[in-house]
Write an enzyme that holds these catalytic residues in place. Structure first.
Site, PDB file in Angstrom:
ATOM      1  N   CYS A 117       0.802  -1.165  -0.055  1.00 30.52           N
ATOM      2  CA  CYS A 117      -0.256  -0.118  -0.172  1.00 30.52           C
ATOM      3  C   CYS A 117       0.756   1.097   0.141  1.00 30.52           C
ATOM      4  O   CYS A 117       1.812   1.273   0.802  1.00 30.52           O
ATOM      5  CB  CYS A 117      -0.669  -0.236   1.283  1.00 30.52           C
ATOM      6  SG  CYS A 117      -1.611   1.453   1.702  1.00 30.52           S
TER       7      CYS A 117
ATOM      8  N   TYR B 189      -4.178  32.114   3.381  1.00 37.20           N
ATOM      9  CA  TYR B 189      -4.337  30.604   3.359  1.00 37.20           C
ATOM     10  C   TYR B 189      -5.289  29.865   4.303  1.00 37.20           C
ATOM     11  O   TYR B 189      -4.670  29.028   4.879  1.00 37.20           O
ATOM     12  CB  TYR B 189      -2.919  29.963   3.094  1.00 37.20           C
ATOM     13  CG  TYR B 189      -2.059  30.688   2.134  1.00 37.20           C
ATOM     14  CD1 TYR B 189      -2.015  30.302   0.774  1.00 37.20           C
ATOM     15  CD2 TYR B 189      -0.929  31.655   2.609  1.00 37.20           C
ATOM     16  CE1 TYR B 189      -0.879  30.819  -0.256  1.00 37.20           C
ATOM     17  CE2 TYR B 189      -0.161  31.987   1.817  1.00 37.20           C
ATOM     18  CZ  TYR B 189      -0.069  31.846   0.518  1.00 37.20           C
ATOM     19  OH  TYR B 189       1.019  32.274  -0.174  1.00 37.20           O
TER      20      TYR B 189
ATOM     21  N   GLU C 124      -8.617  33.436   1.377  1.00 33.32           N
ATOM     22  CA  GLU C 124      -8.551  32.114   1.034  1.00 33.32           C
ATOM     23  C   GLU C 124      -9.048  32.170  -0.294  1.00 33.32           C
ATOM     24  O   GLU C 124     -10.026  32.970  -0.690  1.00 33.32           O
ATOM     25  CB  GLU C 124      -9.466  31.013   1.764  1.00 33.32           C
ATOM     26  CG  GLU C 124     -10.008  29.969   1.267  1.00 33.32           C
ATOM     27  CD  GLU C 124      -8.858  28.791   0.805  1.00 33.32           C
ATOM     28  OE1 GLU C 124      -7.834  28.773   1.723  1.00 33.32           O
ATOM     29  OE2 GLU C 124      -8.801  28.110  -0.124  1.00 33.32           O
TER      30      GLU C 124
ATOM     31  N   CYS D  65       3.489  22.837   5.506  1.00 29.39           N
ATOM     32  CA  CYS D  65       3.585  21.207   5.398  1.00 29.39           C
ATOM     33  C   CYS D  65       4.645  20.810   4.386  1.00 29.39           C
ATOM     34  O   CYS D  65       4.580  19.676   4.046  1.00 29.39           O
ATOM     35  CB  CYS D  65       2.007  20.978   4.647  1.00 29.39           C
ATOM     36  SG  CYS D  65       2.060  21.704   3.094  1.00 29.39           S
TER      37      CYS D  65
HETATM   38  N1  SAH Z   1      -5.380  26.718   7.692  1.00 26.51           N
HETATM   39  C1  SAH Z   1      -6.324  25.799   6.928  1.00 26.51           C
HETATM   40  C2  SAH Z   1      -5.889  24.976   5.774  1.00 26.51           C
HETATM   41  C3  SAH Z   1      -4.887  25.622   4.928  1.00 26.51           C
HETATM   42  S1  SAH Z   1      -4.203  24.365   3.553  1.00 26.51           S
HETATM   43  C4  SAH Z   1      -7.039  24.905   7.945  1.00 26.51           C
HETATM   44  O1  SAH Z   1      -6.433  24.734   8.888  1.00 26.51           O
HETATM   45  O2  SAH Z   1      -8.096  24.462   7.610  1.00 26.51           O
HETATM   46  C5  SAH Z   1      -3.840  25.829   2.423  1.00 26.51           C
HETATM   47  C6  SAH Z   1      -4.943  26.504   1.757  1.00 26.51           C
HETATM   48  O3  SAH Z   1      -4.408  27.647   1.059  1.00 26.51           O
HETATM   49  C7  SAH Z   1      -6.005  25.846   0.915  1.00 26.51           C
HETATM   50  O4  SAH Z   1      -7.342  26.187   1.525  1.00 26.51           O
HETATM   51  C8  SAH Z   1      -5.849  26.458  -0.451  1.00 26.51           C
HETATM   52  O5  SAH Z   1      -7.028  26.587  -1.101  1.00 26.51           O
HETATM   53  C9  SAH Z   1      -5.367  27.851  -0.091  1.00 26.51           C
HETATM   54  N2  SAH Z   1      -4.730  28.520  -1.025  1.00 26.51           N
HETATM   55  C10 SAH Z   1      -3.866  27.939  -2.124  1.00 26.51           C
HETATM   56  N3  SAH Z   1      -3.132  29.141  -2.688  1.00 26.51           N
HETATM   57  C11 SAH Z   1      -3.769  30.305  -2.271  1.00 26.51           C
HETATM   58  C12 SAH Z   1      -3.561  31.779  -2.610  1.00 26.51           C
HETATM   59  N4  SAH Z   1      -2.738  31.985  -3.673  1.00 26.51           N
HETATM   60  N5  SAH Z   1      -4.172  32.583  -1.880  1.00 26.51           N
HETATM   61  C13 SAH Z   1      -4.917  32.183  -0.751  1.00 26.51           C
HETATM   62  N6  SAH Z   1      -5.351  31.131  -0.628  1.00 26.51           N
HETATM   63  C14 SAH Z   1      -4.428  29.994  -1.067  1.00 26.51           C
END
Ligand code: SAH
Length: 440
Positions: free
Chosen positions: A76, A294, A315, A390
């Site tokens: 897997c 984000y 976002e 991440c």
């Molecule tokens: N902090 C959030 C998760 C973030 S994951 C939580 O804990 O739930 C990263 C996020 O960045 C995603 O939702 C993605 O859609 C967003 N994202 C990606 N590129 C972006 C950009 N250029 N501007 C704003 N958001 C973005």
């Protein structure tokens, strides 16, 4: 490609593979080998600067080497670290963060020990089981078929029960349109199942009945009709077949509504650990303006809103922004606003217009922050910048840019084990404004 090679493993790669050096100096990547081990390998791929090899035998084993707990391990594609004990995976993840900050960022930042789980099993709340004919199971490793999974030690027992019921159903109703079963389990054990297919499905009512009868906690059944070339398991239109429209999960005392496609952290316990570290780093006193860039469905901003004067979330994805607004309303949070836009487009505009956030949290996808956002944050110079990452490599790159010319000072980094037994590592890094520093 002929014969075996004896190799001393001296380090680990980004997939937690062992890394050694061939006689000609090329790096050799060996999944399943641990640092300090003497191993025998067979080369499977040669490139100009490196090789990939499979492990044939271990001549001197690392003291933390263990037998994998999962019978599917190695077949897997979900886990890559079950051949070592949990303490070693935590340490290797910490080293990945240290190495990235040093080698890519040229930075000496104190990296705390990785925050692990007391029990690193059955900890994921979301599963995506690929379906291929009568088979349903784990993500296939490169070039292999879908593994017919019996159990997954990362998943909740209700999710595994749903997967097994679906296999039983597939014996009669296997059809080419079927692509995935997606499950979500909330903290209270409520289960949502989504069957994802490219087109109409025969026998859906039979499966729905079986799941409601035999999968514990079953609350909600959806069909997701996928786009013709789906980018992910839920890339289509979801229709409720039976039960409740939404699951409700909790994080740090707040409720979050989960529609099938809603964004939510997949490991609730570690999400709480991560956000607790972010809260410590943000050190809010109740008056600050916090920008959450984000922000997804707003989890970080909402968990910190009680401690801030106001929260501004940004976002890209409209559905996630809608979720964030709903989640704010559901929890009676009135000091948080969410804007749908690219962070690198709208923040420079706000900052040029005079916005001066006291604290900024960023949680970008793997590719890290856009350079335009880095520049804007250097101009805005918030007291504290909390970077949730991440990917250690892009974290290191961005922190170096933020720290250049003494604009920000990285204080510490805290790795968090959000995805046990995988190579992924989440990191919270605190940067503080250097007082007296110029604004770039
Ligand atoms: N902090 C959030 C998760 C973030 S994951 C939580 O804990 O739930 C990263 C996020 O960045 C995603 O939702 C993605 O859609 C967003 N994202 C990606 N590129 C972006 C950009 N250029 N501007 C704003 N958001 C973005």
């Amino acid at each position: 490609m002929d014969g075996e090679l004896c190799l001393q493993i001296t380090g680990t790669g980004s997939e937690l593979q062992g890394v050694g050096r061939a006689a000609d100096g090329r790096a050799v990547f060996v999944p399943g080998a641990l640092p300090g081990e003497a191993v025998r390998v067979r080369v499977t791929r040669e490139a100009t600067r490196f090789m990939e090899a499979e492990l044939v035998g271990v001549d001197s084993a690392h003291p933390s080497r263990t037998d994998p707990a999962c019978p599917h391990y190695g077949m897997c594609g979900g886990c890559c670290a079950q051949h070592m004990d949990y303490a070693l995976t935590l340490e290797l993840k910490r080293r990945r963060v240290c190495d990235a900050l040093q080698r890519i960022g040229g930075l000496e930042v104190p990296v705390r020990p990785t925050l692990g789980m007391a029990n690193p099993y059955r900890c994921r709340n979301k599963a995506e089981y690929p379906i291929d004919g009568r088979d349903i199971g784990g993500s296939a490793r490169r070039g292999r078929r879908v593994e017919n999974l019996q159990d997954c030690l990362l998943q909740h027992p209700s999710s595994v029960a749903a997967m097994r019921e679906t296999r039983r159903w597939l014996e009669r109703y296997a059809q080419p349109a079927l692509k995935y079963l997606v499950t979500r389990v909330a903290q209270d054990g409520s289960l949502m199942a989504v069957l994802c297919a490219q087109g109409a499905v025969r026998g859906l009512e039979t499966l729905t009945q079986a799941l409601f009868a035999r999968a514990p906690g079953m609350k909600s059944m959806y069909l997701c009709v996928l786009k013709s070339r789906p980018a992910h398991a839920l890339d289509g239109t979801c229709r409720l077949i039976r039960g409740e429209e939404l699951l409700v999960d909790k994080l740090l005392g707040l409720e979050f509504e989960l529609a099938p496609q809603a964004f939510f952290q997949v490991n609730r316990e570690q999400a709480e650990a991560l956000f607790t570290v972010a809260r410590e780093a943000a050190a809010l006193t109740g008056r600050e303006t916090l920008v959450d860039a984000y922000c997804g469905a707003g989890a970080i901003g909402l968990c910190l809103a009680r401690d801030a004067g106001q929260v501004l979330g940004v976002e890209l994805i409209p559905e996630a922004v809608e979720n964030a607004r709903r989640n704010a309303r559901r929890n009676g949070i009135t000091n948080a606003r969410f804007v749908q836009d690219r962070a690198e487009r709208v923040l420079p505009e706000w900052i040029a217009g005079g916005l001066r956030p006291d604290v900024v949290t960023v949680d970008p996808p793997r590719k890290g922050m856009d350079p335009a956002l880095v520049q804007a944050l250097r101009r805005a110079a918030p007291e504290r910048l909390v970077y949730v990452s991440c990917d250690p490599a892009t974290l290191a790159r961005d922190v170096a840019l933020l720290a250049a010319d003494g604009c920000f000072q990285p204080q510490w980094a805290q790795p968090v084990d959000m995805f046990p037994w995988s190579a992924h590592v989440e990191t919270v890094c605190l940067l503080s404004k250097l007082h007296g520093s110029h604004r770039a």
